[in-house]
Motif scaffolding. Sequence first.
Motif, PDB file in Angstrom:
ATOM      1  N   ALA A  21       0.815  -1.214   0.000  1.00  0.00           N
ATOM      2  CA  ALA A  21       0.000   0.000   0.000  1.00  0.00           C
ATOM      3  C   ALA A  21       0.850   1.267   0.000  1.00  0.00           C
ATOM      4  O   ALA A  21       0.582   2.208  -0.754  1.00  0.00           O
ATOM      5  N   THR A  22       1.877   1.300   0.826  1.00  0.00           N
ATOM      6  CA  THR A  22       2.728   2.490   0.911  1.00  0.00           C
ATOM      7  C   THR A  22       3.463   2.723  -0.405  1.00  0.00           C
ATOM      8  O   THR A  22       3.569   3.859  -0.880  1.00  0.00           O
ATOM      9  N   SER A  23       3.969   1.647  -0.993  1.00  0.00           N
ATOM     10  CA  SER A  23       4.700   1.764  -2.257  1.00  0.00           C
ATOM     11  C   SER A  23       3.814   2.301  -3.367  1.00  0.00           C
ATOM     12  O   SER A  23       4.249   3.140  -4.173  1.00  0.00           O
ATOM     13  N   TYR A  95      -3.485   7.133   7.975  1.00  0.00           N
ATOM     14  CA  TYR A  95      -2.105   6.800   7.656  1.00  0.00           C
ATOM     15  C   TYR A  95      -2.115   5.595   6.715  1.00  0.00           C
ATOM     16  O   TYR A  95      -2.801   4.603   6.966  1.00  0.00           O
ATOM     17  N   ASN A  96      -1.377   5.680   5.630  1.00  0.00           N
ATOM     18  CA  ASN A  96      -1.242   4.572   4.681  1.00  0.00           C
ATOM     19  C   ASN A  96      -2.585   4.138   4.069  1.00  0.00           C
ATOM     20  O   ASN A  96      -2.980   2.974   4.157  1.00  0.00           O
ATOM     21  N   PRO A  97      -3.304   5.058   3.422  1.00  0.00           N
ATOM     22  CA  PRO A  97      -4.588   4.684   2.815  1.00  0.00           C
ATOM     23  C   PRO A  97      -4.385   3.773   1.597  1.00  0.00           C
ATOM     24  O   PRO A  97      -3.352   3.855   0.926  1.00  0.00           O
ATOM     25  N   PRO A  98      -5.352   2.913   1.320  1.00  0.00           N
ATOM     26  CA  PRO A  98      -5.255   2.106   0.092  1.00  0.00           C
ATOM     27  C   PRO A  98      -5.419   2.994  -1.138  1.00  0.00           C
ATOM     28  O   PRO A  98      -6.349   3.804  -1.197  1.00  0.00           O
ATOM     29  N   ALA A  99      -4.525   2.846  -2.090  1.00  0.00           N
ATOM     30  CA  ALA A  99      -4.599   3.669  -3.302  1.00  0.00           C
ATOM     31  C   ALA A  99      -5.785   3.282  -4.157  1.00  0.00           C
ATOM     32  O   ALA A  99      -6.361   4.109  -4.868  1.00  0.00           O
ATOM     33  N   HIS A 210      -0.743 -11.670   7.052  1.00  0.00           N
ATOM     34  CA  HIS A 210      -0.465 -10.241   7.196  1.00  0.00           C
ATOM     35  C   HIS A 210      -1.505  -9.356   6.508  1.00  0.00           C
ATOM     36  O   HIS A 210      -1.508  -8.138   6.690  1.00  0.00           O
ATOM     37  N   HIS A 211      -2.405  -9.950   5.718  1.00  0.00           N
ATOM     38  CA  HIS A 211      -3.443  -9.157   5.055  1.00  0.00           C
ATOM     39  C   HIS A 211      -4.494  -8.641   6.046  1.00  0.00           C
ATOM     40  O   HIS A 211      -5.120  -7.610   5.782  1.00  0.00           O
ATOM     41  N   PHE A 212      -4.678  -9.336   7.154  1.00  0.00           N
ATOM     42  CA  PHE A 212      -5.815  -9.015   8.013  1.00  0.00           C
ATOM     43  C   PHE A 212      -5.590  -7.786   8.904  1.00  0.00           C
ATOM     44  O   PHE A 212      -6.520  -6.987   9.074  1.00  0.00           O
ATOM     45  N   PRO A 213      -4.384  -7.583   9.438  1.00  0.00           N
ATOM     46  CA  PRO A 213      -4.150  -6.282  10.085  1.00  0.00           C
ATOM     47  C   PRO A 213      -4.286  -5.120   9.103  1.00  0.00           C
ATOM     48  O   PRO A 213      -4.763  -4.037   9.478  1.00  0.00           O
ATOM     49  N   MET A 214      -3.885  -5.328   7.842  1.00  0.00           N
ATOM     50  CA  MET A 214      -4.052  -4.291   6.825  1.00  0.00           C
ATOM     51  C   MET A 214      -5.536  -4.041   6.552  1.00  0.00           C
ATOM     52  O   MET A 214      -5.971  -2.895   6.393  1.00  0.00           O
ATOM     53  N   ARG A 215      -6.311  -5.117   6.501  1.00  0.00           N
ATOM     54  CA  ARG A 215      -7.767  -4.980   6.322  1.00  0.00           C
ATOM     55  C   ARG A 215      -8.374  -4.180   7.473  1.00  0.00           C
ATOM     56  O   ARG A 215      -9.281  -3.362   7.277  1.00  0.00           O
ATOM     57  N   ASN A 216      -7.848  -4.405   8.691  1.00  0.00           N
ATOM     58  CA  ASN A 216      -8.412  -3.733   9.868  1.00  0.00           C
ATOM     59  C   ASN A 216      -8.287  -2.218   9.784  1.00  0.00           C
ATOM     60  O   ASN A 216      -9.137  -1.492  10.306  1.00  0.00           O
ATOM     61  N   ARG A 217      -7.215  -1.726   9.143  1.00  0.00           N
ATOM     62  CA  ARG A 217      -7.067  -0.268   9.037  1.00  0.00           C
ATOM     63  C   ARG A 217      -8.152   0.319   8.144  1.00  0.00           C
ATOM     64  O   ARG A 217      -8.550   1.470   8.316  1.00  0.00           O
ATOM     65  N   ILE A 218      -8.649  -0.467   7.177  1.00  0.00           N
ATOM     66  CA  ILE A 218      -9.737   0.008   6.317  1.00  0.00           C
ATOM     67  C   ILE A 218     -11.048   0.007   7.095  1.00  0.00           C
ATOM     68  O   ILE A 218     -11.845   0.949   7.000  1.00  0.00           O
TER      69      ILE A 218
END
Length: 289
Positions: A21-23, A95-99, A210-218
């Motif tokens: 996501a950051t990249s 912070y670090n929104p999905p593009a 590791h996808h699920f903590p990323m999902r949680n930010r959404i």
Amino acid sequence: MQTTNLNQMLFHLTLCKGIGATSRIRMLSALIDNPNLTAYELARYAQLNSTNTRLFMDSFVSVDLEKSLNEYDSKQIKWISILDKTYPEYLKHIYNPPALLFYQGDLSLFNQQLLAIVGSRLTSSYGEKALTLLLPELISHEIATVSGLAKGIDKEVHQKTIELGGRTIGIIGTGLDYFYPFENESLQRDIARNHLLISEYPLGTKPLKHHFPMRNRIIAGLSLGTLVIEAKYRSGSLITANLALQEGREVFAVPGNITNPYSEGTNDLILHGAKCVLSPQHILEELNR
């Protein structure tokens, strides 16, 4: 570069390996300034290491863009980017929104008041009773629920919302062609048809840990607040709650028995400033300020 072309480039980048996501956000920023950057130059702007640079460049040239666009169209999977007016404003500022977000269903749900509701993957009678107490009035005030389509409380949130005639948004940590857990396939299809199903991951993406903590930010980022029904002291639900706190959103928690390990997390949240929820009004009075 026009927004349409940038969106197509973002779609292309989302199909590539070696970047996250950051990249993608870094690459998008670079493309806005210079739309003619090469894949190697994009890798440099994204600060990729040598391994990820090779993965990215190899996958970038191997993507058949027209074929991929046709595949998504045939499966009725659409997407929006952070450049679009329909992209959720709250999510844009985390912070670090999905593009880019892939979705199926009704995008107008973004216009409703959204409340994230999360909890333990092991459903207890207490958690079910708490939802039964809280959800009807929240739904009657046209609050749409947001959760992660996991086992336990997540599943109960989506199902009970639908049963009550409300609207719900499911955020998953796989491609939209995966059903994880498999037992939620029917529910996921219902949400995709009649509500809103979202993922930042392209088709074919498996349920990696590791996808699920990323999902949680959404989940937290979309919502005005996050309600935690039950949670162990260390759990994904607490990750979501802490993300909400970091973004300045409201965090609500249902108190529980101090001898129950599934109340340790919620009781600790209350101890550290989350709003204790005993009735729907405790949520509504904060969301309607």
